[in-house]
Design a protein around this motif. Structure first.
Motif, PDB file in Angstrom:
ATOM      1  N   LEU A  36      66.412 -25.074 -97.067  1.00 24.32           N
ATOM      2  CA  LEU A  36      67.781 -24.565 -97.193  1.00 24.32           C
ATOM      3  C   LEU A  36      67.904 -23.637 -98.394  1.00 24.32           C
ATOM      4  O   LEU A  36      68.544 -22.574 -98.309  1.00 24.32           O
ATOM      5  CB  LEU A  36      68.751 -25.747 -97.322  1.00 24.32           C
ATOM      6  CG  LEU A  36      70.232 -25.401 -97.426  1.00 24.32           C
ATOM      7  CD1 LEU A  36      70.706 -24.639 -96.199  1.00 24.32           C
ATOM      8  CD2 LEU A  36      71.065 -26.672 -97.611  1.00 24.32           C
ATOM      9  N   ARG A  37      67.269 -24.009 -99.515  1.00 25.42           N
ATOM     10  CA  ARG A  37      67.319 -23.161-100.708  1.00 25.42           C
ATOM     11  C   ARG A  37      66.656 -21.816-100.441  1.00 25.42           C
ATOM     12  O   ARG A  37      67.197 -20.760-100.803  1.00 25.42           O
ATOM     13  CB  ARG A  37      66.635 -23.872-101.876  1.00 25.42           C
ATOM     14  CG  ARG A  37      66.673 -23.072-103.178  1.00 25.42           C
ATOM     15  CD  ARG A  37      65.830 -23.699-104.252  1.00 25.42           C
ATOM     16  NE  ARG A  37      64.410 -23.683-103.921  1.00 25.42           N
ATOM     17  CZ  ARG A  37      63.696 -24.766-103.624  1.00 25.42           C
ATOM     18  NH1 ARG A  37      64.263 -25.955-103.635  1.00 25.42           N
ATOM     19  NH2 ARG A  37      62.415 -24.666-103.317  1.00 25.42           N
ATOM     20  N   ASN A  38      65.485 -21.841 -99.814  1.00 25.21           N
ATOM     21  CA  ASN A  38      64.798 -20.584 -99.505  1.00 25.21           C
ATOM     22  C   ASN A  38      65.655 -19.698 -98.603  1.00 25.21           C
ATOM     23  O   ASN A  38      65.743 -18.477 -98.816  1.00 25.21           O
ATOM     24  CB  ASN A  38      63.459 -20.872 -98.833  1.00 25.21           C
ATOM     25  CG  ASN A  38      62.480 -21.586 -99.741  1.00 25.21           C
ATOM     26  OD1 ASN A  38      62.651 -21.604-100.962  1.00 25.21           O
ATOM     27  ND2 ASN A  38      61.460 -22.189 -99.159  1.00 25.21           N
ATOM     28  N   SER A  39      66.271 -20.302 -97.592  1.00 22.43           N
ATOM     29  CA  SER A  39      67.112 -19.525 -96.671  1.00 22.43           C
ATOM     30  C   SER A  39      68.301 -18.920 -97.403  1.00 22.43           C
ATOM     31  O   SER A  39      68.637 -17.737 -97.202  1.00 22.43           O
ATOM     32  CB  SER A  39      67.600 -20.416 -95.522  1.00 22.43           C
ATOM     33  OG  SER A  39      66.524 -20.933 -94.769  1.00 22.43           O
ATOM     34  N   LEU A  40      68.943 -19.713 -98.253  1.00 22.82           N
ATOM     35  CA  LEU A  40      70.125 -19.217 -98.963  1.00 22.82           C
ATOM     36  C   LEU A  40      69.753 -18.131 -99.974  1.00 22.82           C
ATOM     37  O   LEU A  40      70.487 -17.152-100.133  1.00 22.82           O
ATOM     38  CB  LEU A  40      70.836 -20.380 -99.669  1.00 22.82           C
ATOM     39  CG  LEU A  40      71.467 -21.435 -98.759  1.00 22.82           C
ATOM     40  CD1 LEU A  40      72.076 -22.551 -99.592  1.00 22.82           C
ATOM     41  CD2 LEU A  40      72.528 -20.813 -97.856  1.00 22.82           C
ATOM     42  N   VAL A  41      68.612 -18.310-100.655  1.00 18.12           N
ATOM     43  CA  VAL A  41      68.182 -17.296-101.627  1.00 18.12           C
ATOM     44  C   VAL A  41      67.878 -15.979-100.921  1.00 18.12           C
ATOM     45  O   VAL A  41      68.332 -14.899-101.343  1.00 18.12           O
ATOM     46  CB  VAL A  41      66.949 -17.790-102.409  1.00 18.12           C
ATOM     47  CG1 VAL A  41      66.312 -16.653-103.200  1.00 18.12           C
ATOM     48  CG2 VAL A  41      67.355 -18.913-103.368  1.00 18.12           C
ATOM     49  N   LEU A  42      67.119 -16.050 -99.833  1.00 15.07           N
ATOM     50  CA  LEU A  42      66.791 -14.830 -99.104  1.00 15.07           C
ATOM     51  C   LEU A  42      68.038 -14.173 -98.530  1.00 15.07           C
ATOM     52  O   LEU A  42      68.242 -12.958 -98.665  1.00 15.07           O
ATOM     53  CB  LEU A  42      65.812 -15.147 -97.977  1.00 15.07           C
ATOM     54  CG  LEU A  42      64.348 -15.325 -98.353  1.00 15.07           C
ATOM     55  CD1 LEU A  42      63.536 -15.755 -97.137  1.00 15.07           C
ATOM     56  CD2 LEU A  42      63.776 -14.041 -98.922  1.00 15.07           C
ATOM     57  N   ALA A  43      68.888 -14.981 -97.891  1.00 10.90           N
ATOM     58  CA  ALA A  43      70.078 -14.414 -97.256  1.00 10.90           C
ATOM     59  C   ALA A  43      71.045 -13.862 -98.294  1.00 10.90           C
ATOM     60  O   ALA A  43      71.606 -12.768 -98.112  1.00 10.90           O
ATOM     61  CB  ALA A  43      70.768 -15.477 -96.398  1.00 10.90           C
ATOM     62  N   GLY A  44      71.254 -14.581 -99.382  1.00 12.46           N
ATOM     63  CA  GLY A  44      72.171 -14.116-100.410  1.00 12.46           C
ATOM     64  C   GLY A  44      71.668 -12.855-101.103  1.00 12.46           C
ATOM     65  O   GLY A  44      72.423 -11.893-101.303  1.00 12.46           O
TER      66      GLY A  44
END
Length: 555
Positions: free
Chosen positions: A341-349
């Motif tokens: 979830l952190r990786n997804s949010l960092v990339l998306a953000g």
């Protein structure tokens, strides 16, 4: 030089510097969007003829035929479903029509590959439907025929269910904007409701409908997760197989060039039909088309036709995924899943902020310096929407991997130090791929808001000594806040769902929710794949809610 000229020269120089800076960023952004296409073409043309001859003799005809069949099925399905639903909710009145106006948009929140996981769990041979059929009838595995979900037809159905809202939204808007004059004239001349729709309303809405179908087609050729999971061999799966399984970069580049050519051909067709999308209202006043009340079996049929895509494209998959997730052993709060979830949010953000900033630079520079140069930069910045994620990934990996290898070799020879993969092993190149892929969406949202800012506001700010950057910061951005938030949200959600570029370009051991869902589904652990899929779906509902609010406001 007079005192007034000396006083005015400072702001003028600052304005020229800030405009030059914006121009440099705008042209650099356009170059970044053009780079993957040029790199793919160069890598394909320098890869030798042996590879392409082998591809032409083996897999290329199969890839081309399957891609064309898939595109044809999705085009026909989204056209019938989207236009039919739009006409029913716009031109007729039956119980629940106001609810269906909104509900028909909901399948847009689903990535097609998530829908594929849900329906495979239910309709595949071990699934509940076939297992129940065998239990009731006593049939064996070879005693009956059942449609194969893992097929080209199954992939087309998944894509139709999630992509028809593109056609529905554009067709509905076109029907709402039509004047009743021509339609009523056709009725007065003896045409029935169906004949008047076919001869008058449908031709006037054709440009909008064609635009929606072309959007669905471009999403179809870019899809990887659905066709890869179903084992359907298209150009998208061929690129991934050549890159990873066969380790043949030349074959991947040449397949990517074929897909790129098809995508750009569709983009040109969409541009041409949009340029001709004009018709004139001859009446002095604009009166909407009168809706026809439906009763009896007609009302029931209309209700069922609108309910079916909502049921199959949203309600049933949500129920299936929730039941799958409850039976899985995946813990969404575990350290591993929190990392996904952190990786997804960092990339998306990160990608959303970078993409929107690039869109602001390109759009604002075109406003400051209207002309051929800024228009070309804006056009090149929009090309990414027509380029599949796998093509962009190959187009960026080839030149930057060559640069990393050359730099590492030079550092080893000169200083005895290995630099490793500085760019291809980082998230920044992946963020760059996202920016190229989704910049068109951010630029469209920004320019839509920018068109509402009068030019006299810019002149007033400049007369008060504000530089172009200060005018952007103090005048434009506060006014454009809703449009910018919409652009951020659209890019954020698109990055969360994006799969092919993430699979190819992600750093080692840097997985996202989409990658985790794909990996679990590839291992036939569909219950586990439901957990990250539900998170992706929940995030995908955010822009759909915004669209629903717009539809409710203008309905």
């Amino acid at each position: 030089m007079t005192e007034a000229e000396i006083t005015d020269s400072g702001p003028r120089r600052r304005g020229a510097r800030s405009t030059s800076l914006l121009g440099a960023v705008a042209y650099a952004t356009a170059a970044a969007c053009l780079l993957p296409m040029l790199a793919v073409a160069l890598a394909a043309l320098t890869g030798g003829t042996d590879t392409i001859e082998h591809l032409a003799a083996t897999v290329l005809p199969r890839y081309a035929a399957t891609t064309l069949v898939l595109v044809s099925l999705v085009s026909a399905g989204t056209l019938c479903l989207g236009v039919g639903a739009a006409w029913l909710v716009t031109m007729t009145r039956f119980p629940g029509v106001r609810l269906f106006e909104i509900a028909l948009i909901l399948p847009l929140a689903f990535p097609a590959y998530v829908l594929a996981y849900a329906y495979t769990f239910v309709l595949d041979h071990p699934g509940i439907v076939q297992a129940s059929l065998r239990a009731i009838t006593g049939w064996g595995p070879r005693d009956y025929w059942f449609p194969e979900i893992r097929s080209t037809g199954g992939a087309a159905m998944m894509l139709i269910l999630v992509l028809y809202p593109y056609v529905y939204l554009l067709a509905r808007a076109a029907f709402l904007q039509q004047s009743a004059t021509a339609y009523l004239a056709a009725r007065a001349l003896g045409s029935g409701p169906w004949a008047a729709f076919r001869k008058v309303s449908l031709p006037m809405a054709r440009p909008a409908i064609a635009g929606g179908v072309l959007l669905a087609v471009m999403e179809t050729i870019a899809d990887f997760g659905t066709v890869a999971y179903f084992g359907v061999q298209t150009f998208a799966t061929g690129i991934y197989t050549s890159w990873f399984t066969l380790a043949d970069r030349a074959a991947a580049a040449q397949l990517a060039l074929c897909l790129l050519g098809f995508a750009l051909l569709l983009a040109v067709a969409e541009r041409m039909q949009r340029g001709r999308a004009k018709y004139d209202q001859t009446g002095k006043s604009h009166a909407g088309l009168p809706p026809v009340p439906l009763h009896g079996w007609r009302a029931v049929a209309a209700w069922l036709l609108c309910a079916l895509p909502v049921l199959l494209g949203f309600v049933l998959p949500v129920v299936i995924l929730v039941s799958m997730g409850l039976d899985s052993e995946q813990d969404l709060l575990s350290r591993r899943y929190l990392g996904f979830l952190r990786n997804s949010l960092v990339l998306a953000g990160t990608a959303a902020v970078v993409t929107v900033c690039a869109a602001i630079c390109v759009g604002y520079y075109r406003r400051l310096r209207p002309g051929r140069g800024s228009a070309t930069a804006a056009y090149l910045a929009r090309l990414g929407y027509a380029v599949p994620g796998g093509v962009i990934a190959v187009g960026l990996m080839v030149p930057f991997a060559a640069f990393d290898n050359a730099l590492d070799a030079w550092m080893r020879a000169t200083f005895g130090i290995s630099t490793g993969l500085l760019l291809t092993g980082s998230i920044w190149l992946l963020v760059g791929a996202y920016m190229v892929r989704f910049l068109a969406a951010a630029l469209g949202a920004y320019e839509g808001g920018q068109s509402m800012v009068p030019a006299n506001m810019d002149a007033a700010a400049r007369s008060l000594g504000q530089s172009p950057l200060a005018t952007l910061r103090r005048v434009h951005l506060p006014i454009l806040t809703p449009s910018l938030l919409t652009a951020l949200l659209i890019v954020f959600v698109d990055v969360m769902k994006e799969l092919p570029a993430t699979l190819i370009m992600r750093p080692f051991n840097y997985d996202t929710l989409a990658v985790q869902a794909y990996r679990l589904a590839s291992d036939e652990r569909l219950e586990g794949a439901a957990v990250p899929s539900l998170v992706i779906l929940a995030v995908g509902l955010l822009p759909v809610i915004l669209i629903c609010r717009q539809v409710r406001r203008h309905g």
